[in-house]
Design a protein around this motif. Structure first.
Motif, PDB file in Angstrom:
ATOM      1  N   UNK A  98       0.870  -1.185   0.000  1.00  0.00           N
ATOM      2  CA  UNK A  98       0.000   0.000   0.000  1.00  0.00           C
ATOM      3  C   UNK A  98       0.903   1.229   0.000  1.00  0.00           C
ATOM      4  N   UNK A  99       1.188   1.759  -1.172  1.00  0.00           N
ATOM      5  CA  UNK A  99       2.142   2.853  -1.286  1.00  0.00           C
ATOM      6  C   UNK A  99       1.825   3.706  -2.499  1.00  0.00           C
ATOM      7  N   UNK A 100       2.287   4.953  -2.466  1.00  0.00           N
ATOM      8  CA  UNK A 100       2.186   5.829  -3.628  1.00  0.00           C
ATOM      9  C   UNK A 100       3.444   5.779  -4.491  1.00  0.00           C
ATOM     10  N   UNK A 101       4.441   5.029  -4.072  1.00  0.00           N
ATOM     11  CA  UNK A 101       5.714   4.985  -4.800  1.00  0.00           C
ATOM     12  C   UNK A 101       5.674   3.912  -5.892  1.00  0.00           C
ATOM     13  N   UNK A 102       4.912   4.195  -6.923  1.00  0.00           N
ATOM     14  CA  UNK A 102       4.734   3.224  -8.017  1.00  0.00           C
ATOM     15  C   UNK A 102       4.972   3.845  -9.390  1.00  0.00           C
ATOM     16  N   UNK A 103       5.478   5.072  -9.437  1.00  0.00           N
ATOM     17  CA  UNK A 103       5.689   5.740 -10.722  1.00  0.00           C
ATOM     18  C   UNK A 103       6.780   5.017 -11.513  1.00  0.00           C
ATOM     19  N   UNK A 104       6.447   4.583 -12.722  1.00  0.00           N
ATOM     20  CA  UNK A 104       7.433   3.942 -13.579  1.00  0.00           C
ATOM     21  C   UNK A 104       7.623   2.461 -13.345  1.00  0.00           C
ATOM     22  N   UNK A 105       6.744   1.830 -12.560  1.00  0.00           N
ATOM     23  CA  UNK A 105       6.932   0.399 -12.285  1.00  0.00           C
ATOM     24  C   UNK A 105       6.760  -0.441 -13.551  1.00  0.00           C
ATOM     25  N   UNK A 106       5.780  -0.106 -14.385  1.00  0.00           N
ATOM     26  CA  UNK A 106       5.576  -0.870 -15.612  1.00  0.00           C
ATOM     27  C   UNK A 106       6.748  -0.758 -16.566  1.00  0.00           C
ATOM     28  N   UNK A 107       7.265   0.451 -16.728  1.00  0.00           N
ATOM     29  CA  UNK A 107       8.438   0.668 -17.591  1.00  0.00           C
ATOM     30  C   UNK A 107       9.641  -0.101 -17.061  1.00  0.00           C
ATOM     31  N   UNK A 108       9.861  -0.012 -15.758  1.00  0.00           N
ATOM     32  CA  UNK A 108      11.029  -0.651 -15.153  1.00  0.00           C
ATOM     33  C   UNK A 108      10.918  -2.165 -15.208  1.00  0.00           C
ATOM     34  N   UNK A 109       9.720  -2.696 -15.048  1.00  0.00           N
ATOM     35  CA  UNK A 109       9.494  -4.141 -15.114  1.00  0.00           C
ATOM     36  C   UNK A 109       9.840  -4.681 -16.502  1.00  0.00           C
ATOM     37  N   UNK A 110       9.319  -4.036 -17.532  1.00  0.00           N
ATOM     38  CA  UNK A 110       9.580  -4.524 -18.896  1.00  0.00           C
ATOM     39  C   UNK A 110      11.047  -4.360 -19.273  1.00  0.00           C
ATOM     40  N   UNK A 111      11.683  -3.280 -18.842  1.00  0.00           N
ATOM     41  CA  UNK A 111      13.105  -3.105 -19.159  1.00  0.00           C
ATOM     42  C   UNK A 111      13.973  -4.083 -18.366  1.00  0.00           C
ATOM     43  N   UNK A 112      13.534  -4.469 -17.170  1.00  0.00           N
ATOM     44  CA  UNK A 112      14.259  -5.495 -16.416  1.00  0.00           C
ATOM     45  C   UNK A 112      14.190  -6.845 -17.130  1.00  0.00           C
ATOM     46  N   UNK A 113      13.028  -7.165 -17.686  1.00  0.00           N
ATOM     47  CA  UNK A 113      12.907  -8.407 -18.468  1.00  0.00           C
ATOM     48  C   UNK A 113      13.858  -8.366 -19.661  1.00  0.00           C
ATOM     49  N   UNK A 114      13.883  -7.238 -20.370  1.00  0.00           N
ATOM     50  CA  UNK A 114      14.775  -7.103 -21.527  1.00  0.00           C
ATOM     51  C   UNK A 114      16.236  -7.262 -21.124  1.00  0.00           C
ATOM     52  N   UNK A 115      16.629  -6.635 -20.017  1.00  0.00           N
ATOM     53  CA  UNK A 115      18.019  -6.732 -19.556  1.00  0.00           C
ATOM     54  C   UNK A 115      18.389  -8.169 -19.248  1.00  0.00           C
ATOM     55  N   UNK A 116      17.503  -8.893 -18.584  1.00  0.00           N
ATOM     56  CA  UNK A 116      17.809 -10.277 -18.207  1.00  0.00           C
ATOM     57  C   UNK A 116      17.793 -11.211 -19.404  1.00  0.00           C
ATOM     58  N   UNK A 117      16.918 -10.957 -20.367  1.00  0.00           N
ATOM     59  CA  UNK A 117      16.964 -11.734 -21.611  1.00  0.00           C
ATOM     60  C   UNK A 117      18.287 -11.504 -22.344  1.00  0.00           C
ATOM     61  N   UNK A 118      18.753 -10.255 -22.353  1.00  0.00           N
ATOM     62  CA  UNK A 118      20.042  -9.944 -22.977  1.00  0.00           C
ATOM     63  C   UNK A 118      21.189 -10.673 -22.285  1.00  0.00           C
ATOM     64  N   UNK A 119      21.049 -10.884 -20.994  1.00  0.00           N
ATOM     65  CA  UNK A 119      22.080 -11.574 -20.210  1.00  0.00           C
ATOM     66  C   UNK A 119      22.000 -13.094 -20.332  1.00  0.00           C
TER      67      UNK A 119
END
Length: 260
Positions: free
Chosen positions: A197-218
């Motif tokens: 329960x938090x307001x600190x969620x700005x950019x979570x969707x962007x960061x999630x998808x870019x984390x997937x991309x980074x790990x696929x690259x690895x």
């Protein structure tokens, strides 16, 4: 060093879009390159202005990166217009690398960010994607996917690529949890974290998808990449810096440090 390209919009507050993608890439130890689709004037309380990038200039950015670097994976975010969508589809259609497509066209509150004709055109990128990561509203618009409020739904889903449906809030053992579903053909995998329960969620969707991309690259598998990224987002929310007067950004570096 692995090189990852993000194709997305700019967030002047640094919490979402290109800025969040590059922070995520850096945190996971890959080198981030970028091609901008739209500029926004925004902060944690909202967007105040938008300035689109021309399709011609987007193509110039993409060509410049491709001509100089060996790209190991691509993350696609907000595409903004039909012309931009056409350029991106042409760019990715012959590539043989992982492509993570975050279809940013409906906000977490359910507001459409693209016209209906552009949404239909955007779906033409799906056959070239390794995975797409819609939120619940986007999944309903794209695939007719319905969710239930109190249980994980075994819904049919017709997609030309694997899909991660994000953040279905589910009550489990009297506790709220956030459930992401990875659907690959007829197989389904669930990734669960406590719901904060938090307001600190700005950019979570962007960061999630870019984390997937980074790990696929690895070299991680799709399932491993989603699992790591889910844990990363949860830890990044928990360790958020609590800045801004609205939906605050997450802690990218601390998220990665905590998920190993």
């Amino acid at each position: 060093m692995k090189i990852v390209l993000t194709i997305a919009g700019s967030d002047s507050s640094g919490g979402a879009g290109i800025q969040a993608d590059l922070k995520t890439f850096e945190a996971f130890g890959v080198f981030g390159t970028s091609a901008l689709t739209v500029l926004t004037a925004q902060n944690t309380t909202g967007v105040t202005d938008i300035s689109p990038i021309s399709a011609e200039f987007l193509k110039a950015q993409l060509d410049a990166v491709k001509d100089d670097f060996e790209i190991s994976a691509i993350k696609i975010g907000m595409l903004f217009s039909n012309e931009i969508i056409d350029v991106v589809r042409e760019f990715v259609q012959d590539l043989k690398i992982p492509i993570v497509f975050d279809p940013v066209f409906i906000s977490k509150a359910g507001s459409k960010l693209l016209n209906d004709d552009a949404i239909e055109n955007m779906k033409s990128i799906l056959p070239y994607a390794t995975v797409t990561t819609p939120n619940l509203f986007e999944a309903k618009e794209m695939f007719g996917y319905e969710v239930q409020k109190h249980e994980v739904l075994e819904s049919k889903l017709d997609s030309p690529c694997p899909v991660v449906i994000k953040n279905n809030i589910v009550e489990m053992n009297d506790m709220k949890t956030s459930v992401d579903s990875l659907i690959v053909n007829k197989e389904r995998y669930y990734f669960i974290s406590p719901y904060e329960e938090t307001d600190n969620t700005h950019g979570t969707g962007c960061s999630f998808s870019s984390a997937i991309a980074a790990n696929l690259a690895l070299g991680k598998s799709l399932k491993e990449s989603v699992e790591i990224s889910k844990k990363f987002i949860y830890k990044a929310i928990v360790n958020a810096p609590n800045i801004g007067h609205g939906k605050g950004p997450i802690a990218h570096k601390q998220g990665v440090e905590s998920c190993h």
